[in-house]
Design a protein around this motif. Structure first.
Motif, PDB file in Angstrom:
ATOM      1  N   ILE A 268      12.803  -9.389  56.543  1.00 37.21           N
ATOM      2  CA  ILE A 268      14.148  -8.965  56.923  1.00 37.21           C
ATOM      3  C   ILE A 268      14.540  -9.448  58.313  1.00 37.21           C
ATOM      4  CG2 ILE A 268      15.602  -6.932  57.333  1.00 37.21           C
ATOM      5  CD1 ILE A 268      14.020  -5.466  55.204  1.00 37.21           C
ATOM      6  N   GLY A 269      13.551  -9.561  59.207  1.00 36.42           N
ATOM      7  CA  GLY A 269      13.857  -9.947  60.580  1.00 36.42           C
ATOM      8  C   GLY A 269      13.825  -8.746  61.510  1.00 36.42           C
ATOM      9  N   VAL A 270      13.723  -9.021  62.810  1.00 34.34           N
ATOM     10  CA  VAL A 270      13.647  -7.969  63.823  1.00 34.34           C
ATOM     11  C   VAL A 270      14.988  -7.855  64.534  1.00 34.34           C
ATOM     12  CG1 VAL A 270      12.486  -7.179  65.927  1.00 34.34           C
ATOM     13  CG2 VAL A 270      11.184  -8.390  64.163  1.00 34.34           C
ATOM     14  N   ARG A 271      15.613  -6.693  64.431  1.00 35.52           N
ATOM     15  CA  ARG A 271      16.886  -6.436  65.105  1.00 35.52           C
ATOM     16  C   ARG A 271      16.695  -5.207  66.001  1.00 35.52           C
ATOM     17  NH1 ARG A 271      20.622  -9.618  62.573  1.00 35.52           N
ATOM     18  NH2 ARG A 271      20.146 -10.247  60.425  1.00 35.52           N
ATOM     19  N   PRO A 272      16.686  -5.389  67.315  1.00 37.79           N
ATOM     20  CA  PRO A 272      16.450  -4.259  68.219  1.00 37.79           C
ATOM     21  C   PRO A 272      17.447  -3.111  68.034  1.00 37.79           C
ATOM     22  CG  PRO A 272      16.205  -6.318  69.401  1.00 37.79           C
ATOM     23  CD  PRO A 272      16.759  -6.668  68.057  1.00 37.79           C
ATOM     24  N   ASN A 273      18.674  -3.438  67.648  1.00 39.77           N
ATOM     25  CA  ASN A 273      19.641  -2.398  67.311  1.00 39.77           C
ATOM     26  C   ASN A 273      19.536  -2.132  65.817  1.00 39.77           C
ATOM     27  OD1 ASN A 273      21.169  -2.006  69.906  1.00 39.77           O
ATOM     28  ND2 ASN A 273      21.516  -4.194  69.620  1.00 39.77           N
ATOM     29  N   PHE A 274      18.966  -0.998  65.453  1.00 38.88           N
ATOM     30  CA  PHE A 274      18.766  -0.721  64.032  1.00 38.88           C
ATOM     31  C   PHE A 274      20.096  -0.713  63.282  1.00 38.88           C
ATOM     32  CE2 PHE A 274      17.855   1.957  60.306  1.00 38.88           C
ATOM     33  CZ  PHE A 274      16.761   1.273  59.809  1.00 38.88           C
ATOM     34  N   SER A 275      21.172  -0.368  63.980  1.00 36.72           N
ATOM     35  CA  SER A 275      22.492  -0.333  63.343  1.00 36.72           C
ATOM     36  C   SER A 275      22.976  -1.719  62.923  1.00 36.72           C
ATOM     37  CB  SER A 275      23.519   0.301  64.292  1.00 36.72           C
ATOM     38  OG  SER A 275      23.583  -0.420  65.508  1.00 36.72           O
ATOM     39  N   ASP A 276      22.298  -2.792  63.413  1.00 35.80           N
ATOM     40  CA  ASP A 276      22.693  -4.148  63.036  1.00 35.80           C
ATOM     41  C   ASP A 276      22.157  -4.552  61.665  1.00 35.80           C
ATOM     42  OD1 ASP A 276      24.102  -4.492  65.357  1.00 35.80           O
ATOM     43  OD2 ASP A 276      22.515  -5.591  66.411  1.00 35.80           O
ATOM     44  N   TYR A 277      21.217  -3.788  61.117  1.00 37.95           N
ATOM     45  CA  TYR A 277      20.752  -4.076  59.758  1.00 37.95           C
ATOM     46  C   TYR A 277      21.838  -3.686  58.755  1.00 37.95           C
ATOM     47  CZ  TYR A 277      15.929  -4.807  61.354  1.00 37.95           C
ATOM     48  OH  TYR A 277      14.798  -5.298  61.967  1.00 37.95           O
ATOM     49  N   SER A 278      21.963  -4.480  57.710  1.00 40.55           N
ATOM     50  CA  SER A 278      22.881  -4.110  56.643  1.00 40.55           C
ATOM     51  C   SER A 278      22.385  -2.819  55.991  1.00 40.55           C
ATOM     52  CB  SER A 278      22.959  -5.220  55.598  1.00 40.55           C
ATOM     53  OG  SER A 278      21.713  -5.349  54.917  1.00 40.55           O
ATOM     54  N   THR A 279      23.259  -2.136  55.294  1.00 41.65           N
ATOM     55  CA  THR A 279      22.854  -0.892  54.626  1.00 41.65           C
ATOM     56  C   THR A 279      21.714  -1.119  53.641  1.00 41.65           C
ATOM     57  OG1 THR A 279      25.055   0.077  54.903  1.00 41.65           O
ATOM     58  CG2 THR A 279      23.646   1.026  53.184  1.00 41.65           C
ATOM     59  N   PRO A 280      21.756  -2.174  52.783  1.00 39.77           N
ATOM     60  CA  PRO A 280      20.629  -2.418  51.879  1.00 39.77           C
ATOM     61  C   PRO A 280      19.316  -2.684  52.614  1.00 39.77           C
ATOM     62  CG  PRO A 280      22.561  -3.615  51.140  1.00 39.77           C
ATOM     63  CD  PRO A 280      22.881  -3.086  52.505  1.00 39.77           C
ATOM     64  N   ASP A 281      19.374  -3.469  53.700  1.00 39.01           N
ATOM     65  CA  ASP A 281      18.154  -3.759  54.448  1.00 39.01           C
ATOM     66  C   ASP A 281      17.615  -2.510  55.152  1.00 39.01           C
ATOM     67  OD1 ASP A 281      18.110  -6.364  53.648  1.00 39.01           O
ATOM     68  OD2 ASP A 281      18.880  -7.201  55.528  1.00 39.01           O
ATOM     69  N   ALA A 282      18.488  -1.717  55.711  1.00 35.13           N
ATOM     70  CA  ALA A 282      18.066  -0.471  56.362  1.00 35.13           C
ATOM     71  C   ALA A 282      17.404   0.458  55.348  1.00 35.13           C
ATOM     72  CB  ALA A 282      19.260   0.219  57.011  1.00 35.13           C
ATOM     73  N   GLU A 283      17.961   0.512  54.143  1.00 37.01           N
ATOM     74  CA  GLU A 283      17.375   1.354  53.095  1.00 37.01           C
ATOM     75  C   GLU A 283      16.005   0.837  52.667  1.00 37.01           C
ATOM     76  OE1 GLU A 283      20.322   1.400  50.046  1.00 37.01           O
ATOM     77  OE2 GLU A 283      21.554   2.953  51.029  1.00 37.01           O
ATOM     78  N   LEU A 284      15.857  -0.510  52.608  1.00 38.18           N
ATOM     79  CA  LEU A 284      14.554  -1.095  52.273  1.00 38.18           C
ATOM     80  C   LEU A 284      13.508  -0.712  53.316  1.00 38.18           C
ATOM     81  CD1 LEU A 284      15.202  -4.772  51.072  1.00 38.18           C
ATOM     82  CD2 LEU A 284      13.992  -2.979  49.822  1.00 38.18           C
ATOM     83  N   ILE A 285      13.874  -0.784  54.580  1.00 37.90           N
ATOM     84  CA  ILE A 285      12.946  -0.446  55.655  1.00 37.90           C
ATOM     85  C   ILE A 285      12.539   1.024  55.568  1.00 37.90           C
ATOM     86  CG2 ILE A 285      12.728  -0.187  58.162  1.00 37.90           C
ATOM     87  CD1 ILE A 285      14.574  -2.678  58.396  1.00 37.90           C
ATOM     88  N   MET A 286      13.508   1.881  55.388  1.00 39.22           N
ATOM     89  CA  MET A 286      13.234   3.313  55.397  1.00 39.22           C
ATOM     90  C   MET A 286      12.470   3.764  54.152  1.00 39.22           C
ATOM     91  SD  MET A 286      14.197   4.184  58.298  1.00 39.22           S
ATOM     92  CE  MET A 286      13.837   5.929  58.080  1.00 39.22           C
TER      93      MET A 286
END
Length: 262
Positions: free
Chosen positions: A24-42
């Motif tokens: 997915i990549g490293v984004r220091p601002n978690f809010s910069d992840y798309s909703t699908p990517d944020a859900e995958l991480i969580m």
């Protein structure tokens, strides 16, 4: 073909070529992840190579990740590595850290020429390692850093690199220094020898990795007067050893992930 949900999740790019990983990549601002990517991480059971930034955060929230938090904490920090090795009683060359001008003046009270000076943090591949033969060499080295890392010199034309992933050795080889060079790093002109590595350094490397809780590491060991010493741990190890042994790094990692070994 596996669905996105069935794949494992990585943040750093190290496993981007693995078929069973979605990077997915490293984004220091978690809010910069798309909703699908944020859900995958969580929702992921485990995150691979989260970066030092997210390793701290995931550790705080109790989220599982690889490599271990300890592996990240000690990466490219020779001062912390030395302190931990000494605390654990793991054989390590005599080493001392000197802070500021006053302490630097006492270096020769503890060490006789020649000895080794290293950049204590952030160096790799043999860079920032100096053979200090006299007072002029010492003065030049000390001018470079406020904090200096001094280590006894154990003369040898070779050392051993042992790579451990998960809880097993994936390969081990001798690194032979080029003529006139005190460093055996491949990046410093050293060569690889596939001559079998004795059992004792292999056991020492596994013991060290286990005690330090490092599970993705290249441990460098030197032999001196029939005794083996851990020089340092490299969490950003090169891939030359894999190539020399005919090991496909990506295929190996895919296999270890599928087996649940990491």
């Amino acid at each position: 073909m596996k669905s996105k949900k069935s794949k494992k999740v990585a943040l750093e790019a190290r496993l981007r070529k693995c078929k069973n990983i979605i990077t997915i990549g490293v984004r220091p601002n978690f809010s910069d992840y798309s909703t699908p990517d944020a859900e995958l991480i969580m929702s992921a059971d485990k995150i691979y190579y989260p970066s030092m930034f997210y390793a701290d955060l995931f550790n705080a929230m109790g989220k599982n990740f690889f490599p271990s938090h300890q592996t990240y904490l000690f990466a490219q920090d020779k001062i912390k590595q030395t302190s931990l090795l000494n605390l654990l009683g793991i054989p390590h060359p005599k080493t001392r850290i000197f802070y500021g001008k006053r302490q630097k003046l006492t270096i020769t009270d503890y060490f006789k020429f020649p000895f080794i000076g290293k950049v204590p943090r952030g160096s790799a591949m043999g860079k920032g390692v100096y053979l200090i033969k006299n007072k002029n060499d010492l003065a030049e080295y000390c001018d470079k850093k406020h904090v200096v890392y001094i280590q006894e010199y154990l003369p040898s034309d070779r050392d051993i690199r042992i790579v451990i992933i998960g809880n097993k050795i994936v390969h081990a080889y001798w690194r032979i220094a080029s003529p006139g060079e005190f460093r055996s790093n491949i990046a410093a002109g050293g060569s690889v020898s596939l001559k079998p590595v004795p059992a004792k350094p292999l056991e020492l490397a596994l013991y060290t990795a286990k005690k330090c809780q490092w599970n993705d590491v290249g441990i460098d060991i030197i032999q001196h007067n029939d005794k083996y010493y851990v020089l340092e741990a490299n969490m950003k190890y090169g891939k030359e050893g894999f190539r020399q042994f005919g090991i496909d790094y990506i295929e190996l990692m895919e296999q270890l992930i599928e087996e649940g070994a990491i």
